[in-house]
Design an enzyme around this catalytic site. Structure first.
Site, PDB file in Angstrom:
ATOM      1  N   ASP A 138       0.829  -1.202   0.000  1.00 50.36           N
ATOM      2  CA  ASP A 138       0.000   0.000   0.000  1.00 50.36           C
ATOM      3  C   ASP A 138       0.867   1.256   0.000  1.00 50.36           C
ATOM      4  O   ASP A 138       0.571   2.248  -0.673  1.00 50.36           O
ATOM      5  CB  ASP A 138      -0.925   0.020   1.227  1.00 50.36           C
ATOM      6  CG  ASP A 138      -2.064  -0.978   1.078  1.00 50.36           C
ATOM      7  OD1 ASP A 138      -2.723  -1.283   2.084  1.00 50.36           O
ATOM      8  OD2 ASP A 138      -2.275  -1.454  -0.067  1.00 50.36           O
ATOM      9  N   LEU A 198      32.707   8.172 -29.254  1.00 52.54           N
ATOM     10  CA  LEU A 198      33.661   8.277 -30.349  1.00 52.54           C
ATOM     11  C   LEU A 198      34.988   7.637 -29.966  1.00 52.54           C
ATOM     12  O   LEU A 198      35.382   7.662 -28.804  1.00 52.54           O
ATOM     13  CB  LEU A 198      33.912   9.754 -30.669  1.00 52.54           C
ATOM     14  CG  LEU A 198      32.692  10.552 -31.124  1.00 52.54           C
ATOM     15  CD1 LEU A 198      33.025  12.031 -31.200  1.00 52.54           C
ATOM     16  CD2 LEU A 198      32.206  10.036 -32.470  1.00 52.54           C
ATOM     17  N   GLU A 242      34.958  19.974 -35.841  1.00 58.40           N
ATOM     18  CA  GLU A 242      34.223  20.848 -34.925  1.00 58.40           C
ATOM     19  C   GLU A 242      34.739  20.620 -33.508  1.00 58.40           C
ATOM     20  O   GLU A 242      35.248  19.543 -33.211  1.00 58.40           O
ATOM     21  CB  GLU A 242      32.726  20.512 -34.986  1.00 58.40           C
ATOM     22  CG  GLU A 242      32.450  19.108 -34.480  1.00 58.40           C
ATOM     23  CD  GLU A 242      31.109  18.531 -34.910  1.00 58.40           C
ATOM     24  OE1 GLU A 242      30.137  19.253 -34.868  1.00 58.40           O
ATOM     25  OE2 GLU A 242      31.070  17.349 -35.264  1.00 58.40           O
ATOM     26  N   LYS A 253      34.994  19.553 -29.739  1.00 59.40           N
ATOM     27  CA  LYS A 253      34.329  18.511 -28.956  1.00 59.40           C
ATOM     28  C   LYS A 253      33.914  19.124 -27.627  1.00 59.40           C
ATOM     29  O   LYS A 253      34.746  19.434 -26.785  1.00 59.40           O
ATOM     30  CB  LYS A 253      35.260  17.327 -28.730  1.00 59.40           C
ATOM     31  CG  LYS A 253      34.579  16.211 -27.976  1.00 59.40           C
ATOM     32  CD  LYS A 253      35.394  14.937 -28.020  1.00 59.40           C
ATOM     33  CE  LYS A 253      34.570  13.762 -27.508  1.00 59.40           C
ATOM     34  NZ  LYS A 253      34.139  13.926 -26.122  1.00 59.40           N
ATOM     35  N   ASP A 283      32.616  19.508 -23.938  1.00 61.01           N
ATOM     36  CA  ASP A 283      32.738  18.650 -22.766  1.00 61.01           C
ATOM     37  C   ASP A 283      31.497  18.837 -21.889  1.00 61.01           C
ATOM     38  O   ASP A 283      31.520  19.550 -20.889  1.00 61.01           O
ATOM     39  CB  ASP A 283      34.012  19.023 -22.005  1.00 61.01           C
ATOM     40  CG  ASP A 283      34.386  17.969 -20.981  1.00 61.01           C
ATOM     41  OD1 ASP A 283      33.750  16.898 -20.972  1.00 61.01           O
ATOM     42  OD2 ASP A 283      35.310  18.224 -20.196  1.00 61.01           O
ATOM     43  N   GLU A 299      25.006  18.280 -27.379  1.00 56.86           N
ATOM     44  CA  GLU A 299      25.627  18.339 -26.059  1.00 56.86           C
ATOM     45  C   GLU A 299      24.996  19.443 -25.219  1.00 56.86           C
ATOM     46  O   GLU A 299      24.861  20.578 -25.670  1.00 56.86           O
ATOM     47  CB  GLU A 299      27.120  18.625 -26.249  1.00 56.86           C
ATOM     48  CG  GLU A 299      27.985  18.175 -25.104  1.00 56.86           C
ATOM     49  CD  GLU A 299      28.396  16.712 -25.219  1.00 56.86           C
ATOM     50  OE1 GLU A 299      27.888  15.989 -26.106  1.00 56.86           O
ATOM     51  OE2 GLU A 299      29.216  16.288 -24.385  1.00 56.86           O
ATOM     52  N   TYR A 351      24.745  18.425 -32.977  1.00 59.67           N
ATOM     53  CA  TYR A 351      25.831  17.950 -33.849  1.00 59.67           C
ATOM     54  C   TYR A 351      25.583  16.584 -34.474  1.00 59.67           C
ATOM     55  O   TYR A 351      26.408  16.079 -35.214  1.00 59.67           O
ATOM     56  CB  TYR A 351      27.179  17.953 -33.120  1.00 59.67           C
ATOM     57  CG  TYR A 351      27.206  17.161 -31.833  1.00 59.67           C
ATOM     58  CD1 TYR A 351      27.040  15.788 -31.824  1.00 59.67           C
ATOM     59  CD2 TYR A 351      27.433  17.796 -30.615  1.00 59.67           C
ATOM     60  CE1 TYR A 351      27.066  15.068 -30.657  1.00 59.67           C
ATOM     61  CE2 TYR A 351      27.471  17.087 -29.426  1.00 59.67           C
ATOM     62  CZ  TYR A 351      27.276  15.713 -29.462  1.00 59.67           C
ATOM     63  OH  TYR A 351      27.300  15.013 -28.299  1.00 59.67           O
ATOM     64  N   LYS A 363      34.470  14.230 -38.817  1.00 58.89           N
ATOM     65  CA  LYS A 363      33.470  13.291 -39.336  1.00 58.89           C
ATOM     66  C   LYS A 363      33.507  13.279 -40.856  1.00 58.89           C
ATOM     67  O   LYS A 363      33.614  14.351 -41.472  1.00 58.89           O
ATOM     68  CB  LYS A 363      32.061  13.712 -38.889  1.00 58.89           C
ATOM     69  CG  LYS A 363      31.874  13.706 -37.393  1.00 58.89           C
ATOM     70  CD  LYS A 363      30.515  14.247 -36.979  1.00 58.89           C
ATOM     71  CE  LYS A 363      30.442  14.265 -35.462  1.00 58.89           C
ATOM     72  NZ  LYS A 363      29.259  14.942 -34.951  1.00 58.89           N
ATOM     73  N   LYS A 398      41.806  14.398 -29.287  1.00 60.04           N
ATOM     74  CA  LYS A 398      41.810  15.006 -27.954  1.00 60.04           C
ATOM     75  C   LYS A 398      42.965  15.988 -27.791  1.00 60.04           C
ATOM     76  O   LYS A 398      44.030  15.803 -28.377  1.00 60.04           O
ATOM     77  CB  LYS A 398      41.926  13.913 -26.881  1.00 60.04           C
ATOM     78  CG  LYS A 398      40.729  12.979 -26.807  1.00 60.04           C
ATOM     79  CD  LYS A 398      39.491  13.753 -26.404  1.00 60.04           C
ATOM     80  CE  LYS A 398      38.373  12.872 -25.899  1.00 60.04           C
ATOM     81  NZ  LYS A 398      38.578  12.243 -24.622  1.00 60.04           N
ATOM     82  N   CYS A 409      50.349 -11.568  -1.491  1.00 59.18           N
ATOM     83  CA  CYS A 409      49.121 -10.790  -1.602  1.00 59.18           C
ATOM     84  C   CYS A 409      48.850 -10.087  -0.275  1.00 59.18           C
ATOM     85  O   CYS A 409      48.785 -10.746   0.766  1.00 59.18           O
ATOM     86  CB  CYS A 409      47.956 -11.713  -1.965  1.00 59.18           C
ATOM     87  SG  CYS A 409      46.347 -10.889  -1.892  1.00 59.18           S
ATOM     88  N   CYS A 422      45.342 -11.755   1.196  1.00 53.68           N
ATOM     89  CA  CYS A 422      45.143 -13.130   1.672  1.00 53.68           C
ATOM     90  C   CYS A 422      46.460 -13.804   2.024  1.00 53.68           C
ATOM     91  O   CYS A 422      46.472 -14.931   2.515  1.00 53.68           O
ATOM     92  CB  CYS A 422      44.388 -13.965   0.638  1.00 53.68           C
ATOM     93  SG  CYS A 422      45.341 -14.365  -0.835  1.00 53.68           S
ATOM     94  N   CYS A 482      48.180 -12.393  -7.389  1.00 51.33           N
ATOM     95  CA  CYS A 482      47.901 -13.225  -6.229  1.00 51.33           C
ATOM     96  C   CYS A 482      47.482 -14.598  -6.725  1.00 51.33           C
ATOM     97  O   CYS A 482      46.666 -14.709  -7.633  1.00 51.33           O
ATOM     98  CB  CYS A 482      46.782 -12.588  -5.410  1.00 51.33           C
ATOM     99  SG  CYS A 482      45.976 -13.711  -4.277  1.00 51.33           S
ATOM    100  N   CYS A 540      40.988 -15.923  -2.156  1.00 50.34           N
ATOM    101  CA  CYS A 540      41.428 -14.565  -1.809  1.00 50.34           C
ATOM    102  C   CYS A 540      40.197 -13.671  -1.674  1.00 50.34           C
ATOM    103  O   CYS A 540      39.449 -13.495  -2.630  1.00 50.34           O
ATOM    104  CB  CYS A 540      42.356 -14.016  -2.882  1.00 50.34           C
ATOM    105  SG  CYS A 540      42.804 -12.293  -2.584  1.00 50.34           S
TER     106      CYS A 540
HETATM  107  C1  9MJ Z   1      30.815  16.673 -28.980  1.00 46.18           C
HETATM  108  N1  9MJ Z   1      30.829  16.088 -27.797  1.00 46.18           N
HETATM  109  O1  9MJ Z   1      31.020  17.846 -29.103  1.00 46.18           O
HETATM  110  C2  9MJ Z   1      29.894  14.226 -31.367  1.00 46.18           C
HETATM  111  N2  9MJ Z   1      30.519  15.852 -30.131  1.00 46.18           N
HETATM  112  O2  9MJ Z   1      29.061  12.641 -33.013  1.00 46.18           O
HETATM  113  C3  9MJ Z   1      30.518  16.277 -31.415  1.00 46.18           C
HETATM  114  N3  9MJ Z   1      30.135  14.583 -30.109  1.00 46.18           N
HETATM  115  C4  9MJ Z   1      29.413  12.927 -31.772  1.00 46.18           C
HETATM  116  N4  9MJ Z   1      30.128  15.251 -32.188  1.00 46.18           N
HETATM  117  C5  9MJ Z   1      28.644  11.356 -33.064  1.00 46.18           C
HETATM  118  N5  9MJ Z   1      30.849  17.508 -31.816  1.00 46.18           N
HETATM  119  C6  9MJ Z   1      28.746  10.820 -31.821  1.00 46.18           C
HETATM  120  C7  9MJ Z   1      29.225  11.829 -30.985  1.00 46.18           C
END
Ligand code: 9MJ
Length: 701
Positions: free
Chosen positions: A42, A90, A121, A123, A125, A179, A231, A295, A319, A424, A427, A442, A448
């Protein structure tokens, strides 16, 4: 009782008030007085109705809402949304050469020698979000989740100014992906406001964006200055354009923000030039980015390239270099993992690296600490790492921070070389280093406790069984008390300890309701997807992606288990079949076979699977795929596409691609120069067609 959908605003408001007071009274009776006034069922029903009314009338949600009172995990509070088209992550590139390799890999795969354009382009965060528009109206917003299933955050997304509620010129169904992020200025201001109010502050804009989007109360999200860049896209009932660039133009016309630093590039050199330009602008953009995404521009080529297990072949994230900082090494702990590996972990004087406070870093293995690499060469010019040293911390993206360098000039006089344990620490079993292995392990195996606990933690982790209410902490406690030793014990908890719930209830922090909930969650997980089960077994070298590959290939537990039981290392049909799977190498194959051949492991696996109803893999196939479920063999040379592409395309359509012809083969696609396989097919009476007929069959002539 009236259906929630039929309640008027006034009725809903009155009922929420009544529910808040009834539920508060029930809570007090249960928690404070230990004298429940209503049954668990309930109680749950009242809470569910309360939540349903709040979802229908978010504006009526009370500040003392029972939904928030008990602190249900937010993940329970949001509905789940299955993405019809998976949300991808990605692959990464760190060095310029890796970008050049990205282009050449694509050219090779496509057999393409002409011009090849890419978009480049920033990326962003933040966190990715998928927005579904039907007939131009925003009907659903979902987070990425695990890529297959995300959380329904529609009400929250509607509060974001950059996200249009309606769009014109869109096809009847359109999913826009992008994003959600927070600017630096808004992040600073938010933290200031939060601190003044005594609320929680956030470590970085990404966390602030995530915390703000995943709010149970959309009114709170509305107060948070979130932004959105489009995107990518998911399901669309009509193509949006013929190129990536064209789709971005369409998005812009519909009123979405598309990043202004997006550029069309002809090849690696132009991509790298744009990368450096963006890198230079990074500090002045006003929001966090962690790289540049490239891309393939032509969408027909994107379609041909398709996907690896979890990432597209047609895109890569380049990156930015890692961020660095110096701090003092306070100590070195040794952790024991689920495969027995002894991993040294650096305990650091907390230090901020790229906006994140770092207190721990990996030291990899004993050679790394000593300044040696696995081949007997030196690293860091042979400088070893000692407790008390000044060390340089290196953090790249989401990866675990590591120690890159050490400042010998600042070394304390009494610092001693680190002595790596040969037993270890958990253990006491001997810890051995096998020939050619960088890691000391170990030898305690299942005796363990550290290995057992790590295996259990892995078993219940998010990508494995992911049992609601049974996290790492809980399995540790259950293991300590001897209630759970092996995964199978989880499914016996209710039978062994559930009667009257008294024993579970007496555990610290557990009420009858949480016990009942836990048992229900465990019962629900007896139905488990094959890839999750394979991953959960914790076999060395079998990560989430590999588990998916194995699951997709064998489709059912019986097929997988049967093949692994019969398989012999390095020989026989099962071995050949296993290593023929794209992405499965000899090391992984050997590890899987060894695990199934080990009597103790085998017993644990059998005990576990007796409780389970393992779901066969639902192959995602294009509607009406003529080759779904068929076993296909390609032989001879193909002219329209590379072998890799032919195989990937066939698999995407639900076919199994095999390297050899047998009675199980349904179809042989033979190009010029086909030899023994064609003969074999003929003698077995297997259907054989040429490349043109194959392309016609899959609708791509
Ligand atoms: C970001 N995080 O800016 C993609 N992303 O495209 C951009 N992520 C993405 N593209 C396909 N600019 C999968 C992820």
């Amino acid at each position: 009782m009236k259906a929630v959908d039929d309640l008027t605003l006034e009725e809903a408001q009155a009922e929420l008030a009544r529910l808040a007071s009834d539920l508060a009274a029930a809570n007090t009776a249960y928690h404070r007085d230990d004298a429940p006034t209503i049954t668990d069922a309930d109680y749950d029903a009242l809470k569910a109705r309360n939540l349903a009314i709040e979802v229908r009338y978010p504006e009526l949600k009370r500040t003392d809402s029972p939904t928030d009172a008990v602190g249900a995990a937010p993940s329970e509070a949001f509905g789940k949304v299955r993405h019809e088209i998976r949300m991808l992550s990605l692959g990464n590139a760190f060095e310029d050469e890796e970008v050049a390799e990205f282009e050449s890999r694509i050219r090779k795969y496509l057999g393409h020698t002409g011009d090849l354009a890419f978009t480049a382009e920033p990326k962003i965060d933040g966190l990715s979000l998928s927005l579904r528009y039907e007939d131009g109206v925003l009907v659903r917003a979902a987070t990425r989740g695990d890529g297959e299933t995300g959380e329904d955050v529609t009400a929250n997304a509607r509060t974001i100014g950059d996200i249009p509620h309606t769009v014109t010129g869109a096809p009847p169904v359109m999913e826009v992906r992008g994003e959600v992020y927070m600017s630096h200025a808004d992040f600073e201001a938010l933290n200031l406001r939060q601190a003044e109010r005594g609320g929680r502050t956030f470590a970085n804009p990404r966390n602030a964006a995530a915390g703000s989007l995943r709010q149970l109360d959309p009114a709170i999200t509305a107060e948070r200055p979130l932004r959105f860049f489009a995107y990518a896209w998911g399901e669309v009932s009509e193509p949006l354009a013929e190129t990536q660039w064209g789709v971005m133009e369409r998005f812009r016309e519909m009123g979405f923000d598309v990043n202004p630093f997006t550029k069309l590039c002809r090849g690696t050199e132009e991509m790298l030039t744009h990368y450096r330009m963006i890198e230079q602008q990074r500090a002045t953009l006003g929001y966090d980015i962690d790289g540049v995404v490239y891309k393939v521009n032509d969408l027909a080529l994107q379609r041909r390239l398709g996907f690896r297990a979890a990432t597209p072949r047609w895109a890569v994230a380049h990156k930015f270099p890692a961020q660095l900082a110096w701090t003092r090494l306070l100590g070195i702990d040794i952790q024991v993992g689920r495969t027995g590996a002894l991993s040294p972990v650096a305990r650091l004087q907390p230090v901020t690296v790229g906006g994140v406070v770092v207190q721990n870093a990996t030291l990899h293995n004993e050679d790394y600490i000593a300044g040696r690499d696995s081949r007997g060469g030196t690293i860091r010019d042979g400088k070893d790492i000692r407790v008390g040293d000044w060390v340089q911390i290196y953090r790249a993206g989401d990866v675990i921070p590591k120690i890159a360098d050490v400042d010998i000039a600042k070394r304390p006089e009494d610092a001693e070389p680190f002595r790596f344990p040969d037993h270890c620490p958990q253990c006491g079993s001997v810890a051995l280093r096998e020939e050619g292995d960088a890691v000391r392990r170990c030898t305690g195996g299942l005796i363990c406790p550290a290995q057992a606990v790590e295996r259990l933690r892995h078993f219940v982790s998010r990508d494995a069984f992911d049992i609601e209410g049974l996290g790492a902490k809980q399995v540790e406690a259950f293991h300590r008390d001897g209630w759970i030793r092996h995964p199978a014990d989880i499914f016996l908890l209710e039978e062994r300890y559930g009667t009257g719930l008294q024993q579970v209830k007496n555990r610290e922090g557990w009420g009858a309701k949480s016990a009942e909930k836990l048992f229900a969650a465990i019962r629900a997980r007896k139905r488990i997807e094959l890839n999750r089960l394979i991953f959960a077994l914790g076999i060395r070298h079998v990560g989430e992606t590999s588990a998916q590959l194995l699951a997709r290939h064998y489709s059912t537990w019986d097929a997988f288990e049967g093949a692994m039981t019969r398989a012999r290392i390095g020989e026989g049909a099962e071995w050949e079949e296993l290593i023929a799977i794209d992405g499965v190498g000899a090391v992984m194959a050997e590890s899987v076979i060894t695990t199934f051949a080990n009597p103790a492991e085998r017993e644990a696996i059998d005990a576990l699977t007796r409780h389970l109803d393992v779901q066969p893999v639902q192959h995602r196939v294009a509607m009406g795929s003529p080759v779904a479920g068929k076993t296909v063999v390609f032989t001879g040379s193909l002219e329209k596409m590379s072998r890799a592409e032919a195989k990937a395309r066939a698999e995407a359509l639900g076919a199994k691609v095999s390297g050899s012809v047998s009675a199980k083969t349904d179809l042989v696609v033979a190009g010029p120069g086909a030899g023994s396989k064609a003969k074999q097919a003929e003698s077995l009476g297997v259907e054989m067609i040429d490349e043109g007929a194959w392309l016609a069959m899959i609708g791509d002539a």
